[in-house]
Design a protein around this motif. Structure first.
Motif, PDB file in Angstrom:
ATOM      1  N   GLY A 181       0.761  -1.240   0.000  1.00 37.92           N
ATOM      2  CA  GLY A 181       0.000   0.000   0.000  1.00 37.92           C
ATOM      3  C   GLY A 181       0.795   1.296   0.000  1.00 37.92           C
ATOM      4  N   TYR A 182       2.115   1.231  -0.098  1.00 39.85           N
ATOM      5  CA  TYR A 182       2.938   2.438  -0.102  1.00 39.85           C
ATOM      6  C   TYR A 182       3.065   2.974  -1.526  1.00 39.85           C
ATOM      7  N   VAL A 183       3.166   4.288  -1.625  1.00 39.55           N
ATOM      8  CA  VAL A 183       3.389   4.928  -2.917  1.00 39.55           C
ATOM      9  C   VAL A 183       4.611   5.824  -2.816  1.00 39.55           C
ATOM     10  N   GLN A 184       5.271   5.969  -3.931  1.00 39.78           N
ATOM     11  CA  GLN A 184       6.432   6.850  -3.970  1.00 39.78           C
ATOM     12  C   GLN A 184       5.963   8.278  -3.722  1.00 39.78           C
ATOM     13  N   SER A 185       6.646   8.986  -2.834  1.00 41.24           N
ATOM     14  CA  SER A 185       6.198  10.331  -2.456  1.00 41.24           C
ATOM     15  C   SER A 185       7.250  11.393  -2.733  1.00 41.24           C
ATOM     16  N   GLY A 186       8.151  11.105  -3.635  1.00 39.34           N
ATOM     17  CA  GLY A 186       9.185  12.067  -4.013  1.00 39.34           C
ATOM     18  C   GLY A 186      10.120  11.439  -5.024  1.00 39.34           C
ATOM     19  N   GLU A 187      11.035  12.246  -5.500  1.00 36.00           N
ATOM     20  CA  GLU A 187      12.002  11.768  -6.483  1.00 36.00           C
ATOM     21  C   GLU A 187      13.048  10.870  -5.820  1.00 36.00           C
ATOM     22  N   PRO A 188      13.543   9.868  -6.548  1.00 35.97           N
ATOM     23  CA  PRO A 188      14.627   9.043  -6.007  1.00 35.97           C
ATOM     24  C   PRO A 188      15.845   9.916  -5.716  1.00 35.97           C
ATOM     25  N   LYS A 189      16.633   9.514  -4.727  1.00 34.31           N
ATOM     26  CA  LYS A 189      17.837  10.265  -4.399  1.00 34.31           C
ATOM     27  C   LYS A 189      18.931   9.301  -3.980  1.00 34.31           C
ATOM     28  N   SER A 190      20.123   9.811  -3.809  1.00 34.25           N
ATOM     29  CA  SER A 190      21.258   9.007  -3.363  1.00 34.25           C
ATOM     30  C   SER A 190      21.574   9.358  -1.920  1.00 34.25           C
ATOM     31  N   VAL A 191      21.643   8.340  -1.061  1.00 33.71           N
ATOM     32  CA  VAL A 191      22.028   8.532   0.338  1.00 33.71           C
ATOM     33  C   VAL A 191      22.804   7.314   0.813  1.00 33.71           C
ATOM     34  N   TYR A 192      23.641   7.509   1.795  1.00 34.95           N
ATOM     35  CA  TYR A 192      24.385   6.424   2.438  1.00 34.95           C
ATOM     36  C   TYR A 192      25.105   5.525   1.441  1.00 34.95           C
ATOM     37  N   GLY A 193      25.557   6.079   0.340  1.00 39.79           N
ATOM     38  CA  GLY A 193      26.273   5.288  -0.641  1.00 39.79           C
ATOM     39  C   GLY A 193      25.393   4.442  -1.544  1.00 39.79           C
ATOM     40  N   LEU A 194      24.073   4.482  -1.334  1.00 32.79           N
ATOM     41  CA  LEU A 194      23.155   3.753  -2.212  1.00 32.79           C
ATOM     42  C   LEU A 194      22.839   4.625  -3.409  1.00 32.79           C
ATOM     43  N   ARG A 195      22.755   4.034  -4.565  1.00 32.79           N
ATOM     44  CA  ARG A 195      22.508   4.817  -5.760  1.00 32.79           C
ATOM     45  C   ARG A 195      21.129   5.450  -5.773  1.00 32.79           C
ATOM     46  N   SER A 196      20.118   4.667  -5.519  1.00 36.89           N
ATOM     47  CA  SER A 196      18.768   5.214  -5.548  1.00 36.89           C
ATOM     48  C   SER A 196      17.977   4.724  -4.350  1.00 36.89           C
ATOM     49  N   VAL A 197      17.425   5.654  -3.609  1.00 37.52           N
ATOM     50  CA  VAL A 197      16.469   5.335  -2.565  1.00 37.52           C
ATOM     51  C   VAL A 197      15.208   6.112  -2.867  1.00 37.52           C
ATOM     52  N   TYR A 198      14.096   5.591  -2.414  1.00 37.69           N
ATOM     53  CA  TYR A 198      12.798   6.143  -2.787  1.00 37.69           C
ATOM     54  C   TYR A 198      12.013   6.556  -1.556  1.00 37.69           C
ATOM     55  N   PRO A 199      11.661   7.835  -1.449  1.00 32.24           N
ATOM     56  CA  PRO A 199      10.753   8.224  -0.372  1.00 32.24           C
ATOM     57  C   PRO A 199       9.370   7.653  -0.680  1.00 32.24           C
ATOM     58  N   MET A 200       8.755   7.034   0.330  1.00 30.72           N
ATOM     59  CA  MET A 200       7.453   6.411   0.149  1.00 30.72           C
ATOM     60  C   MET A 200       6.587   6.724   1.357  1.00 30.72           C
ATOM     61  N   SER A 201       5.278   6.672   1.171  1.00 29.02           N
ATOM     62  CA  SER A 201       4.369   6.908   2.292  1.00 29.02           C
ATOM     63  C   SER A 201       3.083   6.119   2.092  1.00 29.02           C
ATOM     64  N   LYS A 202       2.320   6.048   3.187  1.00 24.00           N
ATOM     65  CA  LYS A 202       1.055   5.327   3.172  1.00 24.00           C
ATOM     66  C   LYS A 202       0.116   5.988   4.171  1.00 24.00           C
ATOM     67  N   PRO A 203      -1.124   6.272   3.769  1.00 23.35           N
ATOM     68  CA  PRO A 203      -2.093   6.790   4.744  1.00 23.35           C
ATOM     69  C   PRO A 203      -2.547   5.681   5.685  1.00 23.35           C
ATOM     70  N   LEU A 204      -2.884   6.075   6.909  1.00 23.59           N
ATOM     71  CA  LEU A 204      -3.345   5.120   7.915  1.00 23.59           C
ATOM     72  C   LEU A 204      -4.720   5.511   8.404  1.00 23.59           C
ATOM     73  N   ALA A 205      -5.473   4.524   8.826  1.00 21.27           N
ATOM     74  CA  ALA A 205      -6.715   4.800   9.578  1.00 21.27           C
ATOM     75  C   ALA A 205      -6.297   5.017  11.016  1.00 21.27           C
ATOM     76  N   VAL A 206      -6.678   6.140  11.589  1.00 21.39           N
ATOM     77  CA  VAL A 206      -6.278   6.441  12.960  1.00 21.39           C
ATOM     78  C   VAL A 206      -7.027   5.534  13.922  1.00 21.39           C
ATOM     79  N   ALA A 207      -6.285   4.925  14.826  1.00 24.11           N
ATOM     80  CA  ALA A 207      -6.865   4.008  15.815  1.00 24.11           C
ATOM     81  C   ALA A 207      -7.721   4.786  16.812  1.00 24.11           C
ATOM     82  N   ARG A 208      -8.789   4.192  17.223  1.00 26.44           N
ATOM     83  CA  ARG A 208      -9.659   4.791  18.252  1.00 26.44           C
ATOM     84  C   ARG A 208      -9.294   4.185  19.598  1.00 26.44           C
ATOM     85  N   PRO A 209      -9.286   5.016  20.660  1.00 24.45           N
ATOM     86  CA  PRO A 209      -8.945   4.484  21.994  1.00 24.45           C
ATOM     87  C   PRO A 209      -9.968   3.502  22.515  1.00 24.45           C
TER      88      PRO A 209
END
Length: 109
Positions: A81-109
């Motif tokens: 259920g995650y989608v890419q949420s930005g352009e790929p970038k290089s970090v920590y010596g890795l060529r391409s990493v992908y920012p990703m995100s997913k909406p959540l249903a907020v838990a009720r107490p």
């Protein structure tokens, strides 16, 4: 320190007495780790760990979780259920990493 920190929540995957995976989410909703050893991939442990991290984030009131994925793990996150949420970038010596995100249903107490 990560495991005992009040600002995060961690999970482990075990097979018998051996630790085979580790996951960590921070209170602000960033999943910082979700790793399995190759021998236990494709057996459901990664999905269970990820679900536990998401459920904890929802209990904290987060409406969204986010992470930075390697190219290798990107398809796993997309299947969950995650989608890419930005352009790929290089970090920590890795060529391409992908920012990703997913909406959540907020838990009720």
């Amino acid at each position: 320190a990560w495991i005992t920190s009040a600002s995060g929540f961690s999970v482990v995957a075990v097979d018998g007495s051996a630790v085979r995976g580790f996951g960590l989410v921070q209170r602000e909703g960033e999943i910082q780790m979700c790793y399995l050893v190759p021998e236990v991939q494709y057996r459901g442990a990664g999905k269970l760990m990820l679900r536990a991290l998401e459920e904890q984030a929802a209990q904290w009131g987060r409406k969204r979780v986010y992470l930075t994925s390697s190219v290798t793990a990107k398809r796993f996150y997309e299947r969950n259920g995650y989608v890419q949420s930005g352009e790929p970038k290089s970090v920590y010596g890795l060529r391409s990493v992908y920012p990703m995100s997913k909406p959540l249903a907020v838990a009720r107490p």
